[in-house]
Design a protein around this motif. Structure first.
Motif, PDB file in Angstrom:
ATOM      1  N   ILE A 495     -53.747  -7.329 -24.801  1.00  0.00           N
ATOM      2  CA  ILE A 495     -53.256  -8.619 -25.202  1.00  0.00           C
ATOM      3  C   ILE A 495     -53.162  -8.915 -26.869  1.00  0.00           C
ATOM      4  O   ILE A 495     -52.272  -9.508 -27.401  1.00  0.00           O
ATOM      5  CB  ILE A 495     -53.985  -9.657 -24.724  1.00  0.00           C
ATOM      6  N   GLN A 505     -42.738 -10.664 -35.213  1.00  0.00           N
ATOM      7  CA  GLN A 505     -41.577 -11.147 -34.996  1.00  0.00           C
ATOM      8  C   GLN A 505     -41.190 -12.445 -35.790  1.00  0.00           C
ATOM      9  O   GLN A 505     -40.006 -12.805 -36.061  1.00  0.00           O
ATOM     10  CB  GLN A 505     -40.949 -11.442 -33.403  1.00  0.00           C
ATOM     11  N   ILE A 509     -38.400 -13.447 -38.468  1.00  0.00           N
ATOM     12  CA  ILE A 509     -37.680 -14.723 -38.255  1.00  0.00           C
ATOM     13  C   ILE A 509     -37.646 -15.600 -39.820  1.00  0.00           C
ATOM     14  O   ILE A 509     -36.577 -15.823 -40.322  1.00  0.00           O
ATOM     15  CB  ILE A 509     -38.149 -15.394 -37.007  1.00  0.00           C
TER      16      ILE A 509
ATOM     17  N   LEU B 285     -42.263  -5.281 -19.814  1.00  0.00           N
ATOM     18  CA  LEU B 285     -42.043  -5.990 -21.266  1.00  0.00           C
ATOM     19  C   LEU B 285     -41.532  -4.849 -22.343  1.00  0.00           C
ATOM     20  O   LEU B 285     -40.454  -5.169 -22.912  1.00  0.00           O
ATOM     21  CB  LEU B 285     -43.535  -6.300 -21.930  1.00  0.00           C
ATOM     22  N   LYS B 401     -35.617 -13.593 -32.365  1.00  0.00           N
ATOM     23  CA  LYS B 401     -35.956 -14.914 -31.493  1.00  0.00           C
ATOM     24  C   LYS B 401     -36.107 -14.457 -30.092  1.00  0.00           C
ATOM     25  O   LYS B 401     -36.875 -14.630 -29.243  1.00  0.00           O
ATOM     26  CB  LYS B 401     -34.978 -16.048 -31.498  1.00  0.00           C
ATOM     27  N   ASN B 403     -36.746 -11.395 -29.072  1.00  0.00           N
ATOM     28  CA  ASN B 403     -38.047 -10.695 -28.665  1.00  0.00           C
ATOM     29  C   ASN B 403     -39.130 -11.513 -28.692  1.00  0.00           C
ATOM     30  O   ASN B 403     -40.096 -11.157 -27.738  1.00  0.00           O
ATOM     31  CB  ASN B 403     -38.222  -9.641 -30.023  1.00  0.00           C
ATOM     32  N   LEU B 404     -39.218 -12.604 -29.471  1.00  0.00           N
ATOM     33  CA  LEU B 404     -40.453 -13.399 -29.691  1.00  0.00           C
ATOM     34  C   LEU B 404     -40.765 -14.026 -28.399  1.00  0.00           C
ATOM     35  O   LEU B 404     -41.580 -14.299 -27.813  1.00  0.00           O
ATOM     36  CB  LEU B 404     -40.191 -14.504 -30.826  1.00  0.00           C
ATOM     37  N   LEU B 407     -42.175 -11.705 -25.637  1.00  0.00           N
ATOM     38  CA  LEU B 407     -43.567 -11.597 -25.938  1.00  0.00           C
ATOM     39  C   LEU B 407     -44.387 -12.703 -25.473  1.00  0.00           C
ATOM     40  O   LEU B 407     -45.240 -12.587 -24.746  1.00  0.00           O
ATOM     41  CB  LEU B 407     -43.743 -11.145 -27.352  1.00  0.00           C
ATOM     42  N   GLN B 408     -43.634 -13.910 -25.728  1.00  0.00           N
ATOM     43  CA  GLN B 408     -44.429 -15.138 -25.466  1.00  0.00           C
ATOM     44  C   GLN B 408     -44.590 -15.406 -23.886  1.00  0.00           C
ATOM     45  O   GLN B 408     -45.592 -15.830 -23.592  1.00  0.00           O
ATOM     46  CB  GLN B 408     -44.099 -16.123 -26.375  1.00  0.00           C
ATOM     47  N   LEU B 411     -47.132 -12.777 -22.507  1.00  0.00           N
ATOM     48  CA  LEU B 411     -48.300 -13.441 -22.867  1.00  0.00           C
ATOM     49  C   LEU B 411     -48.804 -14.343 -21.921  1.00  0.00           C
ATOM     50  O   LEU B 411     -49.841 -14.519 -21.494  1.00  0.00           O
ATOM     51  CB  LEU B 411     -48.626 -13.413 -24.187  1.00  0.00           C
ATOM     52  N   LEU B 414     -49.742 -13.012 -18.578  1.00  0.00           N
ATOM     53  CA  LEU B 414     -50.857 -12.412 -18.702  1.00  0.00           C
ATOM     54  C   LEU B 414     -52.136 -12.867 -19.005  1.00  0.00           C
ATOM     55  O   LEU B 414     -53.104 -12.599 -18.211  1.00  0.00           O
ATOM     56  CB  LEU B 414     -50.695 -11.107 -19.861  1.00  0.00           C
ATOM     57  N   ASN B 415     -52.068 -13.959 -19.747  1.00  0.00           N
ATOM     58  CA  ASN B 415     -53.371 -14.779 -19.842  1.00  0.00           C
ATOM     59  C   ASN B 415     -53.510 -15.882 -18.737  1.00  0.00           C
ATOM     60  O   ASN B 415     -54.605 -16.116 -18.389  1.00  0.00           O
ATOM     61  CB  ASN B 415     -53.036 -15.590 -21.067  1.00  0.00           C
TER      62      ASN B 415
END
Lengths: 523, 418
Positions: A495, A505, A509, B285, B401, B403-404, B407-408, B411, B414-415
């Motif tokens: 994590i 990222q 940006i 991912l 963007k 990708n971001l 990933l978010q 996460l 997962l969290n």
């Protein structure tokens, strides 16, 4: 298992307490056995009795006194004993009382030992309680940091000293925050001690970071380039992780050597850890011999659990190695990308310089700046790739080797037990033959001898069986704990790693958003 | 200028092609943008409407729409191969009348060798990897092949469009034959002897170039252009090479994500603890983020590397123009000297006068058109860079963007689980 049980109530003399103890109060039994056994003499057996009498007027008050002075008493005792014979093999037994035996009259000692045994677990549970509670709550209240690498000395005798800082609220430590200076061989020495005490009885002792003759030579010689700073940083991080893993282990945390390592300002030099020393070579030879032996031991596995687990760890090992190779490739390519981006940035700047259209020229220079920043970003990401992801994997590959080692010790333990049984059988056969033969006088002495030997070997067989059961029990527990830790570790680190990707990222940006208007401004 | 309808690959390649129309249109936009001033001109529109890749050659379908009287029909198509494009280009270069123009650079030869080799190696190594890995890698390589293919189509198209947009070149007879003659042009590739002749010509040219460029030009404009072009060309060459390296590293890193994803997947399916779900999610991912990273690399390749490569070739063509002008200037000066000598001796004066006049005319003609060409070159260049840099930045932002977001989201899941 131990972690989930409540400590036995104080002053309760019921057998149930013993059962609980027998179930493997690892901490207790190991420390008690260090108290109670010693190669030299019956003395240690009386040691606890001595202490008891010294501090009290009789059995009852002994209890009380014990409670009050508990930590000091036992702390003292364990330290004494461990200083006496550091390399000794602790003999573990599942029953505390018999461990005290051979010499002292059990009847006399037993009740006292009983009460002592009852209270003792409480004592240990006190500090252990703290640890267990926190282990359950996922927060270990002990934090180790390894920092400030500093070169000491010059030339080939030079070495790096690291500051080891401990922050804790555990009562077993005298202070809540303290630090010491240690060198790499000190860490290896610590591991060596812990391994010799705990590995062969089934505890998974975290392996120390690897030696690197090449890396260290560069540092010694004084090369101040980026590869030697990288090496030192890599080592520092590895040492930190090593200590953090070690203190997370409830049994190892109690070990006096570990405490000494963390606390004492002066530590005796561990000389037998050098790669090319006599001891080092002996280690290598032993390892090779072990490997050969492993192949020849044919164990009758009665417990499918062990076979299953071994297979699982084998698979896991393979998978981790594969993943590790891929992540290493990523680190390499990212570093390449960073270098190539930097080269391109410079080239774009040159191009911008020679471009004779002013607005385009400026935009190209801006592009060069953006690419330069991105190159930095790639470098940082490569760092994260390595220190978080790649090192996690290589740590676990080595940990699994330790796990496999523990399984191997169990096999050896079984072998020992098996051998004892075979020897006993032979002795009995010899005795039987003697009984049948008809030579009265001389033979009486031989008969006595063989009787003694048989008794000796019977005891050894019993011990062997007990050892085997104990190690099997310990391994089951250890594997359970290991798996839990592994899951937690991976989740946490991965994590964190993903969060590093997020950051990258976000930065990208920002950079491109700043550049876009510049590109649009070309007219 | 119409967008490519969709190049076809040979049958064996078609399986598992990943990317849909989105990829196609971005790329087309990008490549067309290398030459921005190609305004739609009803008089003559040329494009490559289709392409077929066979074993060792590519067949382009050249499609023309024209209202010019020169052609028999208003709309027609022919099939051409790379060698025929080269023939056309070389015919321009060798034509004295076009000495004063920047000849649009020839498209590079289609090169699938590397890609084909990789696909072959993959086929051989099929036994040593899992089915998922094999499928993934095959898809990857096929996408690569497709990308190279689209690029080569676009390069050939840009060449034709440049010719069609040029006021003089578009009237060239060879060009019309190229567009219309629906039989094979039978232009064999140059044989060894001809290639050797070319080689010597180029050597002479560059030697000449050295001599000629030593002469300082009276005209400030051309003097400046010469200095500028020499330096610019070299720097573009360097930037193009570095950009290439950078894009390739980017691609390697993206490929690593692929392997990491596969390993995580294997871990996820084999693990006995509750971490399997975790591994599977992270594996997913990596697969997704890898696709984005591959696009980033491809877009950088297109908007940056290809742009720089193209202007490398164009700046060379501009340098060639300057060289031709210098040559004609030297000829003019020599003719002047000859005339003076003739007048002094009073022999063959008329001949010398005619010769001198011809040289003068030639030189002035070239100078005039060259000036305009070079100004146009600058305009085109600035516009192309602008468009591509803007698009590069926009695409980088889009991908970052994306990708971001990926990933978010991951996460969060997962969290939430742990």
């Amino acid at each position: 298992m131990a972690a989930e049980r409540e400590p036995p109530p104080l002053g309760d003399g019921k057998p149930t307490d013993f059962e609980e103890l027998e179930d493997g109060e690892d901490l207790f039994t190991s420390t008690v056995s260090t108290l109670e056994s010693s190669p030299s003499s019956p003395e240690p057996a009386s040691l606890p009795a001595e202490d008891v009498t010294a501090n009290s007027n009789g059995p009852k008050p002994a209890e009380v006194v014990l409670e009050d002075d508990r930590e000091d008493l036992f702390a003292e005792a364990t330290e004494e004993v461990s200083l006496d014979s550091p390399e000794r093999e602790p003999v573990l037994s599942s029953e505390p009382s018999p461990a005290v035996t051979p010499v002292t009259p059990t009847a006399l000692i037993a009740p006292r030992i009983e009460s002592k045994s009852m209270s003792a677990p409480v004592i240990f549970d006190r500090s252990r309680e703290e640890i267990e509670e926190e282990a359950n709550g996922d927060i270990f209240d002990i934090e180790i940091g390894v920092s400030d690498p500093e070169k000491v000395g010059d030339g080939m005798n030079a070495y790096m000293a690291y500051r080891v800082t401990t922050k804790t609220s555990l009562s077993m430590f005298s202070k809540s925050e303290f630090s010491v200076k240690r060198r790499f061989s000190d860490f290896l020495g610590l591991h060596s001690k812990l391994a010799s005490k705990y590995l062969h009885v089934g505890y998974i002792v975290p392996p120390a970071p690897e030696k690197s003759i090449v890396g260290m030579t560069k540092v010694k010689v004084g090369k101040e380039d980026s590869s030697s700073t990288e090496f030192v940083e890599k080592r520092r991080a590895a040492l930190e992780r090593y200590l953090q893993r070690t203190v997370k282990h409830p049994t190892l945390l109690q070990d006096p050597d570990l405490r000494q390592f963390l606390e004492s300002s002066e530590l005796p030099r561990a000389v037998n850890t050098q790669a090319l020393s006599g001891a080092g070579i002996l280690r290598m030879v032993t390892k090779a011999a072990d490997a050969v032996n492993k192949m020849t031991i044919k164990m009758n596995e009665s417990d499918a659990w062990f076979e299953e687990k071994q297979q699982q760890f084998e698979n896991l090992d393979q998978q981790l190695r594969k993943l590790h190779a891929s992540v290493e490739a990523l680190v390499c390519h990212r570093k390449e990308l960073s270098a190539n981006t930097a080269a391109f940035a410079k080239s774009a700047a040159m191009l911008g310089n020679s471009e004779d259209h002013t607005a385009l020229s400026r935009a190209l220079s801006q592009l060069a700046e953006v690419e330069e920043k991105i190159d930095q970003l790639h470098q940082e990401q490569a760092f994260a790739d390595f220190y978080m992801f790649s090192e996690l994997l290589s740590d676990y590959i080595r940990l699994i080797a330790a796990v496999k080692g523990v399984f191997d010790h169990r096999m050896k333990c079984w072998q020992k037990w098996e051998d004892a049984q075979i020897t006993l059988l032979k002795k009995r056969e010899t005795e039987a033959k003697m009984m049948v033969a008809n030579k009265p006088d001389k033979i009486q002495q031989a008969k006595n001898e063989i009787r003694e030997e048989i008794e000796e070997w019977e005891a050894k067989v019993q011990q062997g069986e007990r050892d085997f059961e104990q190690i099997s029990k310990t391994i089951r527990k250890e594997v359970g704990r290991f798996e839990k830790e592994r899951v937690k570790d991976f989740k946490t680190v991965i994590i964190k790693y993903l969060e590093s990707l997020v950051q990258t990222q976000q930065q990208l940006i920002k950079y491109w958003e700043a550049f876009l208007p510049e590109a649009k401004a070309i007219a | 200028v119409r967008a490519c309808a969709g190049p076809r690959l040979g049958a064996s390649m078609m399986e598992g092609l990943d990317d849909g129309p989105d990829f196609l249109s971005e790329e087309d936009r990008g490549l067309k943008a290398i030459n921005v001033d190609l305004q739609s001109d009803a008089a003559l529109q040329v494009d490559i409407s289709d392409a077929l890749s066979e074993r060792d050659k590519v067949k382009f379908t050249v499609h023309t729409k024209s209202s010019l009287p020169n052609f028999k029909q208003n709309e027609f198509s022919v099939v051409r191969q790379h060698e025929e494009f080269i023939w056309l280009h070389d015919s321009f270069v060798e034509n004295e009348d076009y000495a004063g123009y920047i000849i649009p650079p020839a498209p590079p030869r289609p090169d699938f060798d590397a890609s084909r080799e990789k696909l072959q190696k993959l086929g051989e190594g099929e036994g040593s990897m899992t089915k998922e890995e094999f499928t993934k890698m095959k898809q990857e390589l096929e996408a690569e092949y497709l990308a190279i293919f689209k690029k080569t189509v676009a390069m050939h198209e840009v060449f034709l469009c440049r010719v069609a947009a040029h006021p003089i070149l578009r009237k060239d007879l060879n060009f019309h034959v190229f567009l219309e003659y629906n039989q094979d042009l039978s232009v064999r590739g140059k044989n060894k002897k001809e290639k050797l002749e070319d080689f010597f010509k180029n050597m002479v040219k560059s030697a000449d170039g050295v001599i000629v460029s030593g002469v300082k030009d009276v005209d400030d404009f051309f003097e400046h252009e010469r200095t500028f072009l020499l330096e610019y060309h070299n720097r573009v060459k360097d930037a193009s090479a570095k950009s290439d390296k950078m894009t390739r590293s980017h691609k390697s890193a993206a490929d690593d994500y692929n392997r990491i994803g596969s390993s995580l997947y294997a871990l996820g399916t084999q693990d006995s603890t509750d971490i399997c779900k975790f591994f599977l999610k992270v594996s997913e991912l990596f697969d997704k983020t890898r696709k984005i990273e591959a696009r980033v690399s491809a877009d950088e390749d297109l908007k940056l590397s290809d742009l720089l490569k193209y202007y490398l070739r164009e700046s060379q063509a501009a340098k060639d123009l300057l060289y031709r002008r210098s040559r004609s200037l030297v000829d003019y000066e020599n003719a002047n000297k000859a005339l003076d000598k003739a007048r002094a001796k009073n022999k063959d004066v008329l001949q010398a006068e005619t010769s001198q006049q011809l040289c003068c005319q030639k030189f002035e003609k070239i100078s005039e058109s060259a000036k305009q060409e070079l100004i146009d070159f600058k305009t085109r260049r600035v516009a192309a860079f602008r468009k591509n840099l803007v698009e590069l930045a926009e695409l980088e932002l889009k991908h970052a963007k994306g990708n971001l977001q990926l990933l978010q989201n991951c996460l969060a899941v997962l969290n939430g689980d742990t």
